[in-house]
Scaffold this active site. Structure first.
Site, PDB file in Angstrom:
ATOM      1  N   ASN A   9      26.955  -3.931  -6.583  1.00 48.15           N
ATOM      2  CA  ASN A   9      25.604  -4.304  -7.011  1.00 48.15           C
ATOM      3  C   ASN A   9      25.074  -3.159  -7.869  1.00 48.15           C
ATOM      4  OD1 ASN A   9      22.989  -5.097  -7.341  1.00 48.15           O
ATOM      5  ND2 ASN A   9      22.399  -4.877  -5.180  1.00 48.15           N
ATOM      6  N   TRP A  10      25.166  -3.353  -9.172  1.00 46.66           N
ATOM      7  CA  TRP A  10      24.739  -2.273 -10.084  1.00 46.66           C
ATOM      8  C   TRP A  10      23.231  -2.093 -10.114  1.00 46.66           C
ATOM      9  CZ3 TRP A  10      27.836  -2.497 -15.349  1.00 46.66           C
ATOM     10  CH2 TRP A  10      29.205  -2.292 -15.093  1.00 46.66           C
ATOM     11  N   LYS A  11      22.497  -3.095  -9.626  1.00 45.75           N
ATOM     12  CA  LYS A  11      21.019  -3.070  -9.700  1.00 45.75           C
ATOM     13  C   LYS A  11      20.594  -2.872 -11.158  1.00 45.75           C
ATOM     14  CE  LYS A  11      20.996  -1.511  -4.978  1.00 45.75           C
ATOM     15  NZ  LYS A  11      20.299  -0.873  -3.893  1.00 45.75           N
ATOM     16  N   HIS A  97      18.138 -10.258  -2.129  1.00 44.20           N
ATOM     17  CA  HIS A  97      18.312  -8.816  -1.893  1.00 44.20           C
ATOM     18  C   HIS A  97      16.979  -8.238  -1.410  1.00 44.20           C
ATOM     19  CE1 HIS A  97      18.872  -4.560  -2.569  1.00 44.20           C
ATOM     20  NE2 HIS A  97      20.163  -4.804  -2.494  1.00 44.20           N
ATOM     21  N   GLU A  99      15.425  -5.692  -2.141  1.00 42.19           N
ATOM     22  CA  GLU A  99      14.528  -5.199  -3.208  1.00 42.19           C
ATOM     23  C   GLU A  99      13.757  -6.362  -3.832  1.00 42.19           C
ATOM     24  OE1 GLU A  99      17.587  -2.997  -5.244  1.00 42.19           O
ATOM     25  OE2 GLU A  99      17.630  -1.618  -3.547  1.00 42.19           O
ATOM     26  N   GLU A 169      22.327  -6.350   5.171  1.00 37.62           N
ATOM     27  CA  GLU A 169      21.930  -5.063   4.608  1.00 37.62           C
ATOM     28  C   GLU A 169      20.680  -4.551   5.315  1.00 37.62           C
ATOM     29  OE1 GLU A 169      23.637  -4.580   0.391  1.00 37.62           O
ATOM     30  OE2 GLU A 169      21.717  -5.583   0.195  1.00 37.62           O
ATOM     31  N   GLY A 175      20.418   2.799  -0.010  1.00 39.63           N
ATOM     32  CA  GLY A 175      20.082   3.871  -0.939  1.00 39.63           C
ATOM     33  C   GLY A 175      19.540   5.112  -0.245  1.00 39.63           C
ATOM     34  N   SER A 215      24.489   2.028   1.867  1.00 45.61           N
ATOM     35  CA  SER A 215      25.152   3.330   1.795  1.00 45.61           C
ATOM     36  C   SER A 215      26.644   3.285   2.133  1.00 45.61           C
ATOM     37  CB  SER A 215      24.420   4.353   2.666  1.00 45.61           C
ATOM     38  OG  SER A 215      23.078   4.514   2.210  1.00 45.61           O
ATOM     39  N   GLY A 236      25.931  -0.537  -3.558  1.00 39.41           N
ATOM     40  CA  GLY A 236      25.014  -0.168  -4.631  1.00 39.41           C
ATOM     41  C   GLY A 236      25.459   1.117  -5.304  1.00 39.41           C
ATOM     42  N   GLY A 237      24.830   2.225  -4.922  1.00 40.82           N
ATOM     43  CA  GLY A 237      25.053   3.524  -5.558  1.00 40.82           C
ATOM     44  C   GLY A 237      26.513   3.871  -5.814  1.00 40.82           C
TER      45      GLY A 237
HETATM   46  P1  PGA Z   1      23.437   1.228  -1.552  1.00 42.41           P
HETATM   47  O1  PGA Z   1      22.851  -0.232  -1.935  1.00 42.41           O
HETATM   48  O2  PGA Z   1      24.929   1.058  -1.408  1.00 42.41           O
HETATM   49  O3  PGA Z   1      23.058   2.101  -2.702  1.00 42.41           O
HETATM   50  O4  PGA Z   1      22.791   1.626  -0.260  1.00 42.41           O
HETATM   51  C1  PGA Z   1      23.364  -1.383  -1.333  1.00 42.41           C
HETATM   52  C2  PGA Z   1      22.599  -2.578  -1.829  1.00 42.41           C
HETATM   53  O5  PGA Z   1      21.373  -2.470  -1.984  1.00 42.41           O
HETATM   54  O6  PGA Z   1      23.171  -3.661  -2.103  1.00 42.41           O
END
Ligand code: PGA
Length: 253
Positions: A9-11, A97, A99, A169, A175, A215, A236-237
């Site tokens: 997930n590049w966001k 998601h 967010e 999640e 994050g 994470s 994500g990250g």
């Molecule tokens: P993260 O994000 O790996 O940076 O914690 C995961 C996500 O939000 O899908």
């Protein structure tokens, strides 16, 4: 056997140049993705067609959008529909998601509509659920996640939910560098599978890949993915760092 999936997930990250570099780098690794595994890249809208074109000859790679709107077309300036995403040949769309829920106010009811438009367009949702820290501290996370599932998914027919991907999640782990322990991930993901089994039966519950997100890094993926109800991760990250994501893909069971 249900699929084991490493989803990036590049966001809202990467310029076009960086997107090119990251995908090319990944493909250069020539990772063998066997038929019971998948690598999914959820890239920002402007890079979807580019990503799709780049992976077209690479088995096991799929492209996902990170969101879509609740309607199929019309006067909704700035929005993107599931129909459009299907027309460019996508397979998946991330829905719900945290967010989107927290920053953009998406509710369980709205997500039920998004799930419906995805399915109508022939796209498989990667449906995200998970509790905030305040709920985890009260130890009511199971109830919280059960309501998310019921309000957004349980209107579906069994044949519609069969090919879903669910991502658990916990918001407090996204994050933050703070991962759920593999035992916490397993407990919740077994609970999610049981909840689906109670409604749709064991065969359907067993066919659904449930990913863990929050994470995930190269140094914890093997441990987390090793749990029986964890079928890979939504990352994500660490998906923006080539060596990290390659190692995470290689950690799939
Ligand atoms: P993260 O994000 O790996 O940076 O914690 C995961 C996500 O939000 O899908």
């Amino acid at each position: 056997m249900r699929k084991q999936i490493a989803a990036a997930n590049w966001k809202m990250n990467c310029t076009l140049e960086q997107a090119n570099e990251l995908i090319d780098g990944l493909l250069k690794e020539k990772i063998s993705v066997t038929h019971d595994r998948e690598v999914v890249l959820a890239v920002p809208f402007p890079y979807l067609m580019l990503a799709k074109e780049k992976i077209k000859n690479t088995g096991g790679f799929k492209i996902a959008a990170q969101n879509c709107y609740t309607k199929t077309s019309g006067a909704f300036t700035g929005e993107v529909s599931a129909t459009m995403l299907q027309s460019i040949g996508l397979d998946y769309v991330i829905i719900g998601h945290s967010e989107r829920r927290e920053i953009f106010g998406e509710t369980n009811a709205m997500l039920a509509q998004k799930v419906d438009v995805c399915l109508a367009a022939g796209l498989a949702p990667i449906f995200c659920c998970g509790e905030p820290l305040s709920i985890r501290e009260k130890e009511t996370q199971n109830n919280f996640v059960e309501i998310q599932l019921k309000e957004s998914l349980f209107h579906l027919k069994p044949e519609q939910i069969k090919n879903f991907v669910i991502a658990y999640e916990p918001i407090w782990a996204i994050g933050t560098g703070k991962t759920a322990t593999s035992a916490q991930a397993q407990d919740m993901q077994a609970f999610i599978r049981r909840t689906i089994a109670n409604k749709y039966g064991d065969a359907i519950a067993d066919s659904i890949s449930i990913l863990y997100g929050g994470s995930v890094k190269a140094n914890n993926a093997t441990e987390i993915f090793g749990k029986p109800d964890v079928d890979g991760g939504l990352v994500g990250g660490a998906s923006l760092v080539l060596a990290e994501f390659v190692s995470i893909i290689k950690s799939l069971k």
